[in-house]
Design a protein around this motif. Structure first.
Motif, mmCIF file in Angstrom:
data_model
loop_
_atom_site.group_PDB
_atom_site.id
_atom_site.type_symbol
_atom_site.label_atom_id
_atom_site.label_comp_id
_atom_site.label_asym_id
_atom_site.label_seq_id
_atom_site.Cartn_x
_atom_site.Cartn_y
_atom_site.Cartn_z
ATOM 1 N N VAL A 76 32.105 23.298 49.944
ATOM 2 C CA VAL A 76 31.906 21.852 50.077
ATOM 3 C C VAL A 76 33.272 21.207 50.238
ATOM 4 O O VAL A 76 34.024 21.072 49.278
ATOM 5 C CB VAL A 76 31.171 21.277 48.850
ATOM 6 C CG1 VAL A 76 31.005 19.765 49.002
ATOM 7 C CG2 VAL A 76 29.810 21.932 48.692
ATOM 8 N N GLY A 77 33.612 20.838 51.446
ATOM 9 C CA GLY A 77 34.940 20.300 51.725
ATOM 10 C C GLY A 77 34.888 19.189 52.748
ATOM 11 O O GLY A 77 33.860 18.527 52.934
ATOM 12 N N THR A 208 36.229 24.382 38.333
ATOM 13 C CA THR A 208 35.229 24.123 39.374
ATOM 14 C C THR A 208 33.826 23.946 38.818
ATOM 15 O O THR A 208 33.027 23.209 39.391
ATOM 16 C CB THR A 208 35.228 25.254 40.425
ATOM 17 O OG1 THR A 208 34.989 26.516 39.774
ATOM 18 C CG2 THR A 208 36.564 25.317 41.163
ATOM 19 N N GLU A 209 33.505 24.598 37.688
ATOM 20 C CA GLU A 209 32.152 24.434 37.153
ATOM 21 C C GLU A 209 31.921 23.017 36.643
ATOM 22 O O GLU A 209 30.781 22.579 36.491
ATOM 23 C CB GLU A 209 31.878 25.448 36.037
ATOM 24 C CG GLU A 209 32.555 25.173 34.716
ATOM 25 C CD GLU A 209 32.076 26.082 33.592
ATOM 26 O OE1 GLU A 209 30.917 26.539 33.666
ATOM 27 O OE2 GLU A 209 32.868 26.348 32.667
ATOM 28 N N LYS A 210 32.999 22.284 36.374
ATOM 29 C CA LYS A 210 32.879 20.875 35.974
ATOM 30 C C LYS A 210 33.042 19.956 37.181
ATOM 31 O O LYS A 210 32.349 18.940 37.309
ATOM 32 C CB LYS A 210 33.933 20.539 34.919
ATOM 33 C CG LYS A 210 33.782 21.324 33.625
ATOM 34 C CD LYS A 210 34.912 21.024 32.659
ATOM 35 C CE LYS A 210 34.745 21.796 31.344
ATOM 36 N NZ LYS A 210 34.845 23.259 31.543
ATOM 37 N N LEU A 211 33.962 20.306 38.082
ATOM 38 C CA LEU A 211 34.270 19.439 39.223
ATOM 39 C C LEU A 211 33.155 19.444 40.260
ATOM 40 O O LEU A 211 32.768 18.380 40.775
ATOM 41 C CB LEU A 211 35.582 19.896 39.862
ATOM 42 C CG LEU A 211 36.062 19.135 41.101
ATOM 43 C CD1 LEU A 211 36.276 17.669 40.779
ATOM 44 C CD2 LEU A 211 37.348 19.767 41.641
ATOM 45 N N PHE A 358 36.332 16.720 47.391
ATOM 46 C CA PHE A 358 35.910 17.868 48.203
ATOM 47 C C PHE A 358 37.120 18.667 48.663
ATOM 48 O O PHE A 358 37.143 19.904 48.594
ATOM 49 C CB PHE A 358 35.116 17.398 49.428
ATOM 50 C CG PHE A 358 33.737 16.878 49.127
ATOM 51 C CD1 PHE A 358 33.223 16.888 47.842
ATOM 52 C CD2 PHE A 358 32.941 16.379 50.142
ATOM 53 C CE1 PHE A 358 31.949 16.408 47.571
ATOM 54 C CE2 PHE A 358 31.662 15.901 49.890
ATOM 55 C CZ PHE A 358 31.162 15.909 48.594
ATOM 56 N N ALA A 359 38.128 17.960 49.150
ATOM 57 C CA ALA A 359 39.316 18.643 49.673
ATOM 58 C C ALA A 359 40.085 19.350 48.564
ATOM 59 O O ALA A 359 40.554 20.485 48.738
ATOM 60 C CB ALA A 359 40.216 17.642 50.401
ATOM 61 N N PHE A 360 40.234 18.694 47.417
ATOM 62 C CA PHE A 360 40.976 19.312 46.311
ATOM 63 C C PHE A 360 40.260 20.574 45.819
ATOM 64 O O PHE A 360 40.892 21.602 45.559
ATOM 65 C CB PHE A 360 41.139 18.326 45.153
ATOM 66 C CG PHE A 360 41.949 18.866 44.013
ATOM 67 C CD1 PHE A 360 43.321 19.021 44.123
ATOM 68 C CD2 PHE A 360 41.333 19.253 42.829
ATOM 69 C CE1 PHE A 360 44.080 19.538 43.066
ATOM 70 C CE2 PHE A 360 42.077 19.767 41.771
ATOM 71 C CZ PHE A 360 43.452 19.907 41.893
ATOM 72 N N SER A 361 38.938 20.513 45.693
ATOM 73 C CA SER A 361 38.199 21.693 45.243
ATOM 74 C C SER A 361 38.305 22.831 46.248
ATOM 75 O O SER A 361 38.367 24.003 45.870
ATOM 76 C CB SER A 361 36.724 21.335 44.999
ATOM 77 O OG SER A 361 36.052 21.050 46.212
#
Length: 462
Positions: A76-77, A208-211, A358-361
């Motif tokens: 997801v970006g 990532t599981e939180k973000l 999205f981009a940071f993840s």
């Protein structure tokens, strides 16, 4: 140089690759009995309804949801916003239909990729699970050189598609909307990324599981609010998607004049770009999960594509098509923002925050992909230098123009897909055998998590 790279990009993302991607999805859909449709209630019950279930994990593994979150973080970006806008601009509303088709077939492809990644994974010197296409190409088919090529392409692709382009998108949107200096972001982003990636997959997965749930829910709810406002335009938008998908001309405004094949190419290529089914990237993260059977994580692959394309990308597409814009005469980076701002004061903020998150993840998820791929080729000693270079390029990506990097990144993405698809086609029998074994009694927890090995032909590492 830019023209040369654009020509190469158009060639590698041409009909042969699209045919292979659709062919792999079609093959697995038939061989698995349309598992993504037939078992959809089971998949939702064991993914969506169990996302936050606390489970113990063995040393060197992460929970199934943490593995999915890392994969979704990379998947997801910006493609979910800018990529969908690009598809509509270049292929008309009909491109959305072909994006959906690529997603439905891609669910079967992603299920197979993840299942194979779990079946052929191994533990590295630190006792951590590692897996992905390079491992099932080498151990399942004995294609050692092809496995090395995939890993090499992935290691370098991460610097572009998962790193510099994402950092550039963050810097661009924050500078344009809030006047945030690019040079400051060029310093801040590498620091933030460093804090997360230095701890390896466990640190990345904990973030990532939180973000991922937060950013996905934030964007989806914002998009749904827009669709409620423009509810009367939804039937016309859906009609435009289906009619122009099979029309020789696109149906709306600035998209007029694009042909049938352009809609297919735009929708499928952008669909694959965002959900990455067939590219072989997300199985690298999914392979780290603690599960008792490869197929149990494989169903999380189906859920991954569902969230990415059927939910997030569809929200973007419908918001654009229902916004009532008289034409699409704008660039892809601003089309979604214009659409979200129509009749909704906070609309542009939704796009801005969504794009940044999205981009940071994506930066976090792709670092793990690239590092794991580099370690496959050069050994674990390359992990620290790779992290350091990755962080430096995050800062560089925030402050420089990246036209050439985008083209090169798309080429490397396509080059990753070719060896991965060969592996998927060659190992379809393994996926079918594993699936039959799992779905005979899917609720049974296997006490020996490797009892399925007699269904997998493992070749000695050369």
């Amino acid at each position: 140089m830019e023209a040369i790279l654009k020509t190469i990009e158009d060639f590698v993302w041409g009909p042969p690759l699209i045919f292979l991607i659709l062919g792999a999805g079609t093959l697995y859909t038939f061989r698995l009995g349309a598992l993504q449709f037939r078992k959809f209630p089971f998949i939702m019950k064991n993914t969506f309804l169990r996302m936050f279930e606390k489970v113990g994990t063995e040393e060197g593994a992460v929970s199934p949801f943490q593995a999915l979150s890392t994969a979704l973080a990379a998947t997801v970006g910006t493609g979910n916003i800018v990529g969908v806008s690009t598809a509509i601009l270049t292929g008309g509303p009909g491109a959305v239909f072909w994006m959906w088709l690529a997603a439905f077939l891609g669910m079967a492809t992603k299920y197979a990729e993840v299942t194979l990644a779990l079946a052929y994974r191994e533990k590295n010197a630190k006792g951590e699970y590692v897996g992905g296409p390079m491992y099932y190409l080498q151990k399942g088919l004995g294609f050692t050189h092809l496995a090395g090529l995939f890993a090499l392409f992935a290691a370098f692709a991460a610097f572009g598609i998962g790193n510099m382009t994402q950092a550039n998108a963050i810097a661009g949107v924050l500078e344009g909307n809030f006047g945030f200096p690019r040079i400051a972001l060029g310093i801040l982003l590498p620091v933030l990324v460093s804090f997360v990636i230095l701890g390896g997959i466990r640190s990345i997965s904990r973030v990532t599981e939180k973000l991922v749930p937060f950013m996905s829910l934030f964007y989806i709810l914002g998009g749904l609010a827009l669709l409620v406002i423009h509810a009367e335009n939804i039937p016309a938008a859906l009609a435009a998607i289906f009619t122009s998908a099979f029309s020789s001309r696109a149906a709306l405004g600035g998209a007029a004049g694009f042909g049938f094949m352009q809609a297919i190419r735009s929708g499928i290529s952008r669909g694959v770009f965002t959900n990455e089914a067939g590219l072989g990237s997300s199985p690298i993260a999914q392979a780290t999960a603690q599960v008792d059977h490869p197929c149990r994580q494989g169903i999380w692959g189906v859920f991954e594509v569902f969230v990415d394309t059927i939910l997030v990308c569809t929200i973007t597409a419908l918001v654009i098509l229902t916004a009532g814009l008289t034409d699409f005469g704008t660039d892809a980076s601003t089309l979604a923002s214009r659409a979200f701002s129509t009749g909704f004061p906070l609309g542009s903020s939704i796009v801005t925050i969504g794009l940044v998150l999205f981009a940071f993840s994506t930066i976090l998820g792709w670092e793990y992909y690239g590092e794991t791929a580099a370690a496959y080729v050069f050994g674990d000693r390359v992990r620290r230098p790779y992290k350091a270079l990755y962080v430096i390029l995050v800062g560089l990506g925030a402050v420089i123009s990246l036209d050439l990097v985008w083209a090169l990144a798309n080429i490397l993405n396509a080059l990753m897909a070719f060896p991965n698809l060969i592996g998927l086609l060659g190992l379809s029998g393994v996926v079918v055998r594993l699936s039959r074994d799992f779905f005979k009694d899917p609720d049974r927890v296997r006490e020996d998590p490797r009892e399925y090995l007699d269904l997998v032909t493992l070749r000695e590492k050369k």
